[in-house]
Design a protein around this motif. Structure first.
Motif, PDB file in Angstrom:
ATOM      1  N   TYR A   7       0.846  -1.190   0.000  1.00 62.36           N
ATOM      2  CA  TYR A   7       0.000   0.000   0.000  1.00 62.36           C
ATOM      3  C   TYR A   7       0.884   1.243   0.000  1.00 62.36           C
ATOM      4  O   TYR A   7       2.059   1.204   0.398  1.00 62.36           O
ATOM      5  CB  TYR A   7      -0.968   0.022   1.191  1.00 62.36           C
ATOM      6  CG  TYR A   7      -0.324  -0.088   2.554  1.00 62.36           C
ATOM      7  CD1 TYR A   7       0.121   1.049   3.246  1.00 62.36           C
ATOM      8  CD2 TYR A   7      -0.170  -1.327   3.169  1.00 62.36           C
ATOM      9  CE1 TYR A   7       0.696   0.943   4.495  1.00 62.36           C
ATOM     10  CE2 TYR A   7       0.409  -1.435   4.424  1.00 62.36           C
ATOM     11  CZ  TYR A   7       0.843  -0.306   5.081  1.00 62.36           C
ATOM     12  OH  TYR A   7       1.427  -0.404   6.323  1.00 62.36           O
ATOM     13  N   VAL A   8       0.294   2.338  -0.443  1.00 61.59           N
ATOM     14  CA  VAL A   8       0.927   3.652  -0.355  1.00 61.59           C
ATOM     15  C   VAL A   8       0.307   4.365   0.839  1.00 61.59           C
ATOM     16  O   VAL A   8      -0.922   4.456   0.945  1.00 61.59           O
ATOM     17  CB  VAL A   8       0.697   4.467  -1.646  1.00 61.59           C
ATOM     18  CG1 VAL A   8       1.229   5.882  -1.476  1.00 61.59           C
ATOM     19  CG2 VAL A   8       1.370   3.798  -2.832  1.00 61.59           C
ATOM     20  N   ARG A   9       1.132   4.853   1.733  1.00 64.01           N
ATOM     21  CA  ARG A   9       0.623   5.556   2.905  1.00 64.01           C
ATOM     22  C   ARG A   9       1.166   6.980   2.922  1.00 64.01           C
ATOM     23  O   ARG A   9       2.214   7.261   2.336  1.00 64.01           O
ATOM     24  CB  ARG A   9       1.022   4.836   4.181  1.00 64.01           C
ATOM     25  CG  ARG A   9       2.492   4.982   4.535  1.00 64.01           C
ATOM     26  CD  ARG A   9       2.867   4.258   5.784  1.00 64.01           C
ATOM     27  NE  ARG A   9       4.274   4.491   6.131  1.00 64.01           N
ATOM     28  CZ  ARG A   9       4.934   3.791   7.031  1.00 64.01           C
ATOM     29  NH1 ARG A   9       4.327   2.800   7.674  1.00 64.01           N
ATOM     30  NH2 ARG A   9       6.207   4.073   7.286  1.00 64.01           N
ATOM     31  N   ASP A  68       4.597  13.119   2.542  1.00 65.94           N
ATOM     32  CA  ASP A  68       5.225  12.492   3.712  1.00 65.94           C
ATOM     33  C   ASP A  68       4.772  11.038   3.840  1.00 65.94           C
ATOM     34  O   ASP A  68       4.170  10.642   4.845  1.00 65.94           O
ATOM     35  CB  ASP A  68       4.878  13.271   4.982  1.00 65.94           C
ATOM     36  CG  ASP A  68       5.766  12.854   6.163  1.00 65.94           C
ATOM     37  OD1 ASP A  68       6.768  12.156   5.924  1.00 65.94           O
ATOM     38  OD2 ASP A  68       5.425  13.190   7.305  1.00 65.94           O
ATOM     39  N   GLY A  69       5.073  10.239   2.805  1.00 70.66           N
ATOM     40  CA  GLY A  69       4.597   8.872   2.809  1.00 70.66           C
ATOM     41  C   GLY A  69       5.645   7.890   2.326  1.00 70.66           C
ATOM     42  O   GLY A  69       6.837   8.204   2.224  1.00 70.66           O
ATOM     43  N   VAL A 103      10.100   2.158  -0.556  1.00 66.70           N
ATOM     44  CA  VAL A 103      10.364   3.348  -1.365  1.00 66.70           C
ATOM     45  C   VAL A 103       9.796   4.553  -0.632  1.00 66.70           C
ATOM     46  O   VAL A 103       8.580   4.657  -0.452  1.00 66.70           O
ATOM     47  CB  VAL A 103       9.733   3.251  -2.770  1.00 66.70           C
ATOM     48  CG1 VAL A 103      10.008   4.523  -3.568  1.00 66.70           C
ATOM     49  CG2 VAL A 103      10.271   2.037  -3.523  1.00 66.70           C
ATOM     50  N   PRO A 104      10.651   5.483  -0.184  1.00 63.77           N
ATOM     51  CA  PRO A 104      10.117   6.694   0.453  1.00 63.77           C
ATOM     52  C   PRO A 104       9.468   7.603  -0.586  1.00 63.77           C
ATOM     53  O   PRO A 104       9.948   7.719  -1.717  1.00 63.77           O
ATOM     54  CB  PRO A 104      11.364   7.339   1.068  1.00 63.77           C
ATOM     55  CG  PRO A 104      12.506   6.836   0.242  1.00 63.77           C
ATOM     56  CD  PRO A 104      12.120   5.461  -0.205  1.00 63.77           C
ATOM     57  N   LEU A 105       8.374   8.226  -0.217  1.00 64.07           N
ATOM     58  CA  LEU A 105       7.662   9.157  -1.092  1.00 64.07           C
ATOM     59  C   LEU A 105       7.564  10.500  -0.401  1.00 64.07           C
ATOM     60  O   LEU A 105       6.653  10.733   0.402  1.00 64.07           O
ATOM     61  CB  LEU A 105       6.259   8.610  -1.428  1.00 64.07           C
ATOM     62  CG  LEU A 105       6.212   7.231  -2.091  1.00 64.07           C
ATOM     63  CD1 LEU A 105       4.777   6.762  -2.235  1.00 64.07           C
ATOM     64  CD2 LEU A 105       6.896   7.283  -3.449  1.00 64.07           C
TER      65      LEU A 105
END
Length: 812
Positions: free
Chosen positions: A206-208, A225-226, A236-238
């Motif tokens: 999931y993307v949080r 900030d996810g 993978v930092p987003l």
């Protein structure tokens, strides 16, 4: 205040008077206007009444089932409220309790308690609130929403997006309008929770983020900030403002990077950036770091218009550490039609390919960012202007070649600087077919390699034929006259710098078709027997001193054996007095006409020895009978296919060339093929290719699942192809891959071992590719998909089936 109504209630419009009437099963209908809803069926008279006659029901189209709610329906602002109890004041405020439900065109809201303020078209709902907005579903605790603009807020929400199949949760969702929303402390995924662990929210990925912006208009999400989380691990930092796709729709931004490893070039990392310039134009920029070589910069630009389209690709490596030199490549492809009112249609075609050096094809043949075939060693640069009007057509071509000479020497083809060609063709001259071709070409190459002088060649070819066709067969006599003129820069082998040649050719092509109905292996079939005779006569003329600019010996097959000239091009016209005989038999299914099998045998009888050869050193063909050609194909059912072709030499009593192959494809993602190829004295090779679910081996033969569907253990697939040289007794190319389908994510890994040089020392290159695909989101890693598609026959992408979801799929 109106009196409470027990049971269901309906508000009926009757002139200007409105009454609240209890009914057994009804609704409260609030209309901003008295406009009637669109009629879905034409009402007919009641046949039970005297004086009436029954008539068939006439169905009418209705906008209520459109995927997009029509503006006319939305503008009516019709509101329907269902509930066990309704309190309030008409045309102002209503409170519905107990299975409360509010409906407007394209929207449904359900809850335990629902408060509706009609002047502002605002809804406040609490207790197990459910929204279905044109197929997008939201569930939560408390909702406040302005229906017309679809603005408001929703607490403790779980949601699903129709077209993407994506789901998620959030502490609160703010609806900005019907296509834009912001999820606070939210997640987004295309996975579904494991049904073996009820009550747990445990998607595989999931993307949080603290804020997730969902834009269904652009099919894009933005995260602040996810991170991308895979089995509980952020991989993978987003950071703020990073977008991710909700569909395959084009958008500018970073594409997933590709990573692979090659034993020759080392670790390769490519980071593409996509630029969506316009609906008909885009570009891709891809810097690539190659561990043992350096930095390679790749760019691609594509354009598409009504009358023209094209693509430009280019690579530039400032310094290749392995070769200690600058490397580059470019390719341009352009196609354009230029119609005119009275002067016919003009066309422009450009095909230009160039590389920096002779070894480029070998060093970069399998780069991940390569979008074209880099294994060619003869690269054209061609510009063609064409024209057509009625029976006339013409073109002018300018063509240059780049020949890559390493590691061995290749005789370069002749450049055409330029070529002008005109053609006149008619098929309606009282049953006759007439054609006339005129051509002038300037040829230039390297005489020290080709052995022939540069020069200019012009020719005129006229042909007249009479096709006589009947249902049971055909006869086509034909007469051709070929006149050629040469002018060379230096003397030919006979000492002259000019020469001419005029030769006639007479052919007669004929065939019969016999049919019969029969039964074979219990199946009704139609069998044909199709004999064919082809006669050709061309007188002999010495051409050994003429240069060979564009001629070569045709491949010996079923097409060339039924032609008058065994040479392609226009520099050699063979003398001929021969008959070719062939026999074909076909089997058709008697029910649907599908071809089940085809068998052909053909051979040629020369009445005199052919004297004309391609090169003076070649010996004339002294055999009166040619090799025999056998060709067959069987597909008795859609799952199996077998094919074979054989060139048999009666003199040596053995095959010269043969290809035998079979394939078995019982269903999606299940295919296996095997081929044997022999070219006597040159090569002998076997190859096997496959794609097959490994789960079948241990008894799991369940249905292959779609994205996000099905739970439990995933499915393993084996993919690959192996080429084995029987002559060299070694594997010359092999691809071994595994794919794992875990419903909402797919893992792929591929190993490739490829021969890059045979002489003087055999060299092999080993490469590993890995990819992780988050279904409906993105792919991370290198891309084995292209390798699988190019090498494995009938390979199917696991997520190649895309179906548009209907907003009525989850209708409630």
């Amino acid at each position: 205040m109106a009196s409470p109504a027990r049971g269901r209630a309906a508000l009926r419009a009757s002139g200007s008077r409105r009454t609240l009437t209890p009914v057994a099963a009804g609704a409260l209908v609030l209309c901003a206007s008295l406009a009637a809803a669109p009629v879905q069926a034409q009402t007919q008279p009641d046949a039970s009444l005297p004086g009436t006659q029954s008539a068939p029901l006439t169905l009418q189209s209705s906008p209520w089932l459109d995927e997009k709610v029509p503006p006319t329906a939305a503008g009516q602002n019709t509101t329907i409220i269902h509930a066990n109890r309704i309190d309030g004041q008409m045309d102002y405020e209503l409170t519905a309790t107990g299975d409360a439900e509010l409906r407007q065109p394209g929207s449904v809201i359900k809850s335990e308690t629902l408060h509706y303020h009609q002047p502002t078209d605002t809804v406040t709902a609490t207790g197990k609130v459910y929204i279905n907005r044109e197929g997008n579903v939201y569930r939560g605790d408390r909702l406040q929403l302005q229906m017309d603009s679809f603005q408001g807020g929703f607490d403790n929400v779980s949601y699903s997006i129709l077209q993407t199949g994506g789901t998620g949760t959030a502490s609160r969702i703010e609806f900005l309008d019907d296509q834009h929303s912001v999820a606070h402390n939210g997640i987004y995924t295309t996975c579904r929770a494991d049904t073996r662990k009820p009550g747990e929210s445990n998607p595989a990925w999931y993307v949080r983020g603290k804020r997730l912006v969902i834009d269904t208009e652009q099919d894009e999400g933005y995260v602040e900030d996810g991170a991308l989380v895979f089995y509980g691990v952020p991989i993978v930092p987003l950071p703020g403002g990073v977008g991710f796709p909700l569909s395959e729709k084009r958008r500018s931004g970073l594409l997933p990077p590709t990573v692979s490893y090659s034993s020759t070039s080392g670790l390769e990392y490519a980071q593409p950036y996509y630029v969506d310039i316009a609906p008909n134009r885009d570009a891709t920029l891809t810097p690539t770091i190659i561990g043992k070589r350096g930095i390679d910069l790749y760019g691609q630009f594509r354009y598409l218009e009504n009358s023209y389209s094209g693509q430009i690709d280019a690579n530039y490596m400032p310094s290749d550490k392995l070769r200690d030199m600058e490397r580059w490549r470019y390719q341009l492809a352009h196609t354009q039609a230029i119609p005119t009112t009275n002067w016919g249609t003009f066309g422009l075609n450009l095909d230009m390919r160039r590389v920096s050096d002779d070894n480029y094809w070998r060093d970069f043949r399998d780069m991940s960012q390569s979008y074209t075939n880099l294994t060619e060693r003869v690269l054209p640069s061609t510009a063609t202007l064409s024209w057509g009007l009625g029976h006339w057509s013409a073109y002018v071509t300018h063509q240059r070649w780049q020949t890559l000479q390493e590691p061995d020497i290749i005789i370069p083809p002749f450049d055409k600087l330029p070529q002008a060609h005109a053609r006149y063709a008619r098929t309606d001259l009282n049953g006759f077919d007439l054609s006339l071709d005129l051509d002038v070409t300037r040829f230039k190459s390297r005489p020290e390699l080709t052995g022939y002088p540069n020069g200019t060649r012009g020719y005129a070819v006229g042909q007249l034929s009479y096709p006589w066709i009947r249902p049971w067969g055909y006869v086509t006599p034909s007469l051709q006259l070929h006149a050629t003129q040469y002018q060379t820069d230096s003397p030919m082998t006979n000492g002259a710098t000019s020469a001419s040649r005029v030769l006639p050719t007479v052919t007669v092509d004929s065939g019969l078709v016999f049919e019969r109905d029969t039964t074979l292996f219990g199946r009704k079939v139609q069998q044909t027997l199709e004999p064919r005779l082809f006669y050709a006569y061309t007188p002999y003329k010495d051409q050994s001193f003429l240069p060979v600019y564009d001629s070569s010996l045709k491949d010996f097959n079923l097409a060339s054996i039924f032609s008058a000239n065994p040479f392609s091009g226009d520099d050699r016209i063979a003398d001929a007095q021969a008959v070719t005989a062939g026999l074909t038999s076909r089997l058709y299914d008697a029910n649907d006409g599908a071809e089940l099998a085809r068998f052909t045998i053909a051979g040629r009888k020369q009445f005199k020895t052919r004297q004309v050869t391609l090169n003076p050193a070649d010996k004339p063909n002294e055999f009166s009978f040619s090799n025999l050609l056998f060709d067959g194909n069987i597909q008795w059912n859609p799952k199996w296919n077998a094919r074979a072709s054989l060139q048999w030499d009666p003199e040596s009593q053995r095959s010269i060339r043969s290809v035998v192959g079979a394939s078995y494809s019982p269903g999606p993602y299940r295919t296996i093929s095997a081929n044997y190829r022999l070219q006597r004295g040159v090569s002998e090779q076997v190859d096997v290719g496959w794609q097959w679910p490994l789960n079948d081996l241990w008894g799991d033969k369940g249905e292959d699942r779609g994205p996000g569907l099905g739970q439990g253990p995933g499915r393993w697939y084996s993919v690959g192809r192996v080429y084995y040289s029987l002559t060299d007794r070694r594997v010359v190319d092999s691809i071994l891959g595994l794919e794992y389908d875990a419903c909402c994510w797919i893992g792929r890994i591929a190993l490739r071992r490829q021969q890059t040089q045979a002489l003087p020392v055999v060299k092999m290159d080993n490469k590993i590719m890995f990819q992780l695909e988050f279904v409906g989101l993105s792919r991370i890693g290198s891309s084995p998909i292209r390798t699988f598609r190019e090498n494995v026959p009938n390979y199917m992408l696991l997520r190649d089936r895309t179906v548009e979801r209907s907003r009525f799929a989850d209708y409630n």
